[in-house]
Design a protein around this motif. Structure first.
Motif, PDB file in Angstrom:
ATOM      1  N   TRP A  64       0.807  -1.214   0.000  1.00  0.00           N
ATOM      2  CA  TRP A  64       0.000   0.000   0.000  1.00  0.00           C
ATOM      3  C   TRP A  64       0.843   1.268   0.000  1.00  0.00           C
ATOM      4  O   TRP A  64       0.321   2.367  -0.176  1.00  0.00           O
ATOM      5  N   VAL A  65       2.159   1.160   0.188  1.00  0.00           N
ATOM      6  CA  VAL A  65       3.038   2.332   0.183  1.00  0.00           C
ATOM      7  C   VAL A  65       3.274   2.745  -1.269  1.00  0.00           C
ATOM      8  O   VAL A  65       3.774   1.940  -2.068  1.00  0.00           O
ATOM      9  N   PRO A  66       2.918   3.981  -1.629  1.00  0.00           N
ATOM     10  CA  PRO A  66       3.088   4.409  -3.019  1.00  0.00           C
ATOM     11  C   PRO A  66       4.556   4.387  -3.454  1.00  0.00           C
ATOM     12  O   PRO A  66       5.448   4.742  -2.696  1.00  0.00           O
ATOM     13  N   LYS A  67       4.783   3.966  -4.669  1.00  0.00           N
ATOM     14  CA  LYS A  67       6.089   3.953  -5.322  1.00  0.00           C
ATOM     15  C   LYS A  67       7.077   2.932  -4.759  1.00  0.00           C
ATOM     16  O   LYS A  67       7.962   2.493  -5.449  1.00  0.00           O
TER      17      LYS A  67
END
Length: 147
Positions: A64-67
């Motif tokens: 779920w952590v972007p990038k």
């Protein structure tokens, strides 16, 4: 490690609400309650982070952590802060244990009426936090090092 920190976290709670357990009584105020409860919650949260050293979620960035989601966490990024924290807590607890357990002629806990025995028991468990974190860090390092 959460079970090592839990007794001290529970021990602090009556102090927040003005019960001194035979020692100095903190005046009940919103600041004291927030401080003591916050310290207990923060201690437990950091103790729970130790699970990251032995669980799969400590090796990958959550999806779920972007990038960054799904990437492998470099072992050094976990072992360096964990080692520093383990050494810090070990040194802090050794220093603190001298006073708490009346070593070297220290006065000991300021509690009376048998509360000092309970304080020494729960605090004795808490002194294991640093060495346990170092043991988990060493195991994490051995498991994640390149073959």
């Amino acid at each position: 490690m959460p079970l090592v920190a839990l007794p001290v976290c529970l021990w602090r709670l009556p102090i927040a609400f003005g019960y001194g357990m035979g020692g100095e009584v903190l005046p009940p105020s919103p600041w004291n309650i927030a401080y003591v409860v916050g310290l207990s919650v923060l201690s437990e949260a950091f103790a729970l982070l130790g699970f990251g050293l032995v669980r799969r979620w400590g090796e990958l960035v959550p999806t779920w952590v972007p990038k960054w989601g799904g990437r492998r966490i470099p072992p050094f990024a976990a072992t360096l802060p964990a080692t520093i924290a383990g050494l810090f807590f070990t040194a802090l607890m050794v220093h603190w244990a001298y006073g708490a357990f009346r070593l070297g002629g220290a006065d000991g806990f300021p509690y009376t009426e048998g509360w000092d025995v309970l304080a020494m028991t729960v605090s004795g468990l808490f002194t294991l936090w640093g060495p346990l974190l170092l043991a988990l860090t060493f195991a994490y390092h051995r498991r994640r090092r390149p073959r």
